[in-house]
Design a protein around this motif. Structure first.
Motif, PDB file in Angstrom:
ATOM      1  N   GLY A   1     -46.924  -5.979 -57.237  1.00 27.69           N
ATOM      2  CA  GLY A   1     -48.137  -5.937 -58.205  1.00 27.69           C
ATOM      3  C   GLY A   1     -49.337  -4.975 -57.686  1.00 27.69           C
ATOM      4  O   GLY A   1     -50.606  -5.117 -57.920  1.00 27.69           O
TER       5      GLY A   1
ATOM      6  N   ASP B   1     -45.979  -2.676 -64.547  1.00 30.97           N
ATOM      7  CA  ASP B   1     -46.423  -1.708 -65.372  1.00 30.97           C
ATOM      8  C   ASP B   1     -46.385  -0.516 -64.822  1.00 30.97           C
ATOM      9  O   ASP B   1     -47.302   0.215 -64.097  1.00 30.97           O
TER      10      ASP B   1
ATOM     11  N   GLY C   1     -48.073 -11.598 -59.226  1.00 36.78           N
ATOM     12  CA  GLY C   1     -48.311 -13.007 -59.661  1.00 36.78           C
ATOM     13  C   GLY C   1     -48.621 -13.356 -60.815  1.00 36.78           C
ATOM     14  O   GLY C   1     -49.358 -12.181 -61.521  1.00 36.78           O
ATOM     15  N   VAL C   2     -48.470 -14.453 -61.195  1.00 35.93           N
ATOM     16  CA  VAL C   2     -49.064 -14.796 -62.823  1.00 35.93           C
ATOM     17  C   VAL C   2     -49.688 -16.063 -62.843  1.00 35.93           C
ATOM     18  O   VAL C   2     -49.060 -17.092 -61.981  1.00 35.93           O
TER      19      VAL C   2
ATOM     20  N   TYR D   1     -41.508 -13.184 -54.346  1.00 33.04           N
ATOM     21  CA  TYR D   1     -41.933 -12.991 -52.715  1.00 33.04           C
ATOM     22  C   TYR D   1     -40.400 -13.278 -51.806  1.00 33.04           C
ATOM     23  O   TYR D   1     -40.375 -12.440 -50.825  1.00 33.04           O
TER      24      TYR D   1
ATOM     25  N   LYS E   1     -48.283 -21.967 -55.633  1.00 32.69           N
ATOM     26  CA  LYS E   1     -48.769 -21.344 -54.545  1.00 32.69           C
ATOM     27  C   LYS E   1     -48.743 -22.084 -53.263  1.00 32.69           C
ATOM     28  O   LYS E   1     -48.831 -21.809 -52.266  1.00 32.69           O
TER      29      LYS E   1
ATOM     30  N   THR F   1     -61.187 -14.543 -58.662  1.00 32.51           N
ATOM     31  CA  THR F   1     -61.510 -13.024 -58.702  1.00 32.51           C
ATOM     32  C   THR F   1     -61.352 -12.446 -59.943  1.00 32.51           C
ATOM     33  O   THR F   1     -60.309 -12.710 -60.607  1.00 32.51           O
TER      34      THR F   1
HETATM   35  N1  LIG Z   1     -57.560 -13.286 -59.822  1.00 33.31           N
HETATM   36  C1  LIG Z   1     -57.632 -14.470 -59.210  1.00 33.31           C
HETATM   37  O1  LIG Z   1     -58.642 -15.139 -59.266  1.00 33.31           O
HETATM   38  C2  LIG Z   1     -56.766 -14.824 -58.103  1.00 33.31           C
HETATM   39  C3  LIG Z   1     -57.112 -15.655 -56.948  1.00 33.31           C
HETATM   40  C4  LIG Z   1     -56.184 -16.237 -56.061  1.00 33.31           C
HETATM   41  C5  LIG Z   1     -54.976 -15.632 -56.106  1.00 33.31           C
HETATM   42  N2  LIG Z   1     -54.430 -14.464 -56.915  1.00 33.31           N
HETATM   43  C6  LIG Z   1     -53.354 -13.941 -56.772  1.00 33.31           C
HETATM   44  O2  LIG Z   1     -53.554 -12.488 -56.594  1.00 33.31           O
HETATM   45  C7  LIG Z   1     -52.454 -11.937 -56.796  1.00 33.31           C
HETATM   46  C8  LIG Z   1     -52.659 -10.480 -57.598  1.00 33.31           C
HETATM   47  O3  LIG Z   1     -53.150 -11.131 -59.045  1.00 33.31           O
HETATM   48  P1  LIG Z   1     -54.540 -10.291 -59.491  1.00 33.31           P
HETATM   49  O4  LIG Z   1     -55.620 -11.313 -59.983  1.00 33.31           O
HETATM   50  O5  LIG Z   1     -54.798  -9.042 -58.886  1.00 33.31           O
HETATM   51  O6  LIG Z   1     -53.844  -9.985 -61.006  1.00 33.31           O
HETATM   52  P2  LIG Z   1     -53.610  -8.604 -61.851  1.00 33.31           P
HETATM   53  O7  LIG Z   1     -52.881  -9.130 -63.059  1.00 33.31           O
HETATM   54  O8  LIG Z   1     -54.778  -7.753 -61.998  1.00 33.31           O
HETATM   55  O9  LIG Z   1     -52.417  -7.986 -60.780  1.00 33.31           O
HETATM   56  C9  LIG Z   1     -50.975  -8.425 -60.691  1.00 33.31           C
HETATM   57  C10 LIG Z   1     -50.106  -7.303 -60.843  1.00 33.31           C
HETATM   58  O10 LIG Z   1     -48.637  -7.936 -60.711  1.00 33.31           O
HETATM   59  C11 LIG Z   1     -47.862  -7.026 -61.456  1.00 33.31           C
HETATM   60  N3  LIG Z   1     -46.884  -8.096 -62.063  1.00 33.31           N
HETATM   61  C12 LIG Z   1     -46.961  -9.194 -62.674  1.00 33.31           C
HETATM   62  N4  LIG Z   1     -45.852  -9.767 -62.645  1.00 33.31           N
HETATM   63  C13 LIG Z   1     -44.864  -8.836 -62.134  1.00 33.31           C
HETATM   64  C14 LIG Z   1     -43.652  -8.780 -62.157  1.00 33.31           C
HETATM   65  N5  LIG Z   1     -42.457  -9.763 -62.514  1.00 33.31           N
HETATM   66  N6  LIG Z   1     -42.822  -7.587 -61.404  1.00 33.31           N
HETATM   67  C15 LIG Z   1     -43.769  -6.522 -61.174  1.00 33.31           C
HETATM   68  N7  LIG Z   1     -45.244  -6.546 -61.202  1.00 33.31           N
HETATM   69  C16 LIG Z   1     -45.585  -7.767 -61.782  1.00 33.31           C
HETATM   70  C17 LIG Z   1     -48.884  -6.818 -62.851  1.00 33.31           C
HETATM   71  O11 LIG Z   1     -48.451  -5.944 -63.626  1.00 33.31           O
HETATM   72  C18 LIG Z   1     -50.096  -6.599 -62.088  1.00 33.31           C
HETATM   73  O12 LIG Z   1     -50.325  -5.129 -61.846  1.00 33.31           O
HETATM   74  C19 LIG Z   1     -51.449 -12.818 -57.596  1.00 33.31           C
HETATM   75  O13 LIG Z   1     -50.371 -13.313 -56.638  1.00 33.31           O
HETATM   76  C20 LIG Z   1     -52.488 -14.010 -58.014  1.00 33.31           C
HETATM   77  O14 LIG Z   1     -51.745 -15.032 -58.217  1.00 33.31           O
HETATM   78  C21 LIG Z   1     -55.491 -14.070 -57.875  1.00 33.31           C
END
Ligand SMILES: NC(=O)c1ccc[n+]([C@@H]2O[C@H](COP(=O)([O-])OP(=O)(O)OC[C@H]3O[C@@H](n4cnc5c(N)ncnc54)[C@H](O)[C@@H]3O)[C@@H](O)[C@H]2O)c1
Length: 275
Positions: A18, A44, A94-95, A125, A165, A193
């Motif tokens: 990611g 992506d 993550g999603v 993971y 999580k 974030t």
């Molecule tokens: N943004 C928040 O508020 C927040 C808070 C806590 C934890 N997180 C965690 O942070 C991590 C990153 O998320 P983010 O907020 O940067 O989101 P983001 O969407 O900006 O980044 C996530 C990336 O993961 C990639 N991705 C998704 N599914 C995939 C798959 N199956 N295979 C390969 N790549 C894949 C996407 O293309 C993207 O580039 C995640 O684990 C999310 O759960 C985010």
């Protein structure tokens, strides 16, 4: 950016899943600034290639889907072929479930949404850990997994995301136990974030992005003692610390919160800044 001669990660190689957007891309950039070489595994492909192209000789893209073992293994091979070693595996892709509560879940969607979200957030993971295990053991390396405030507390997502999580916390503890003393295994738990974090296709949320939700930044800022919504870059230093054997060799099985102080929200009202 030029390689620092005194970075915390000089000469190390990392994989960031990611890594093309959001928190992952902030980690990629900071790792490179600290002297590491980085392999970006992201579905992506265009964004992964264009980020890698900004750091010739220091970053490579390995486009793929973390829910497939072969794609994780291909990233390990790409890191080793490009840079000759692998020291740090960062599971981060993550999603989100956009807080969908159980009562509002269409029963027919629950099972496919669970399978899709858990496949990325948890299975991805585990597959990455398996694919990188041998190389990391040889290097005496580290795994770091992105958790979330939702791995520590209720209320930061719906039941699917919060359960996924919490599962990551269990995975970190078990792998830290199993892999010691060869590989250190830790987590970083960011709070809300502003990123383009998306959701499962099964619930029609694949095209939905967190950064498009009106008021999200103010909502996050209001909920934390430090009073601001972190940017992706605000979390990157925690990953540098945990990936650097010189600075964290005694740390394994830990989850480092990077959430503006959710643990110390306390009971009553907080004072206003400066008062
Ligand atoms: N943004 C928040 O508020 C927040 C808070 C806590 C934890 N997180 C965690 O942070 C991590 C990153 O998320 P983010 O907020 O940067 O989101 P983001 O969407 O900006 O980044 C996530 C990336 O993961 C990639 N991705 C998704 N599914 C995939 C798959 N199956 N295979 C390969 N790549 C894949 C996407 O293309 C993207 O580039 C995640 O684990 C999310 O759960 C985010």
């Amino acid at each position: 950016m030029e390689q620092s001669s005194r970075g915390w990660l000089d000469g190390l190689t990392a994989i960031v899943t990611g890594g093309a957007h959001g928190i992952g891309s902030a980690i990629v950039e900071r790792y490179i600034a600290e002297g590491a070489n980085v392999c970006i595994l992201d579905r992506d492909a265009d964004a992964a290639h264009s980020l890698a192209a900004r750091y010739p000789g220091r970053a490579v893209a390995s486009p793929g889907d973390v829910t497939r073992f072969e794609d994780n293994a291909a990233a390990v091979a790409a890191a080793q072929e490009s840079f000759g070693r692998l020291d740090v595996f960062i599971g981060n892709a993550g999603v989100f479930d956009f807080n969908r509560p159980l009562r509002k879940f269409d029963t027919d969607l629950l099972s496919p949404a669970f399978d899709e979200l858990f496949a990325v957030n948890v299975k991805g993971y585990i597959l990455g850990a398996k694919a990188s295990l041998e190389a990391l053991s040889e290097a005496g390396g580290a795994m770091i997994f992105t958790v979330s405030n939702s791995g520590l507390y209720a209320g930061g997502g719906g039941p699917l995301y919060v359960a996924s999580k919490h599962a990551v916390v269990g995975l970190i503890r078990q792998l830290a136990f199993e892999l010691a003393p060869d590989v250190r295994v830790n987590g970083v738990a960011p709070g809300g974030t502003i990123t383009r974090l998306s959701g499962p296709a099964a619930t029609g949320q694949a095209g939905l992005h967190l950064d498009e939700i009106d008021g999200a930044e103010a909502y996050i800022a209001k909920g934390t003692p430090l009073g601001f919504a972190p940017a992706p870059e605000d979390h990157a230093g925690a990953y540098v610390l945990l990936g650097s054997p010189a600075n964290s060799r005694a740390i394994t099985g830990a989850i480092l919160p990077s959430d503006g102080g959710l643990e110390v929200r306390g009971g009553g009202r907080r004072k206003k800044p400066g008062s």
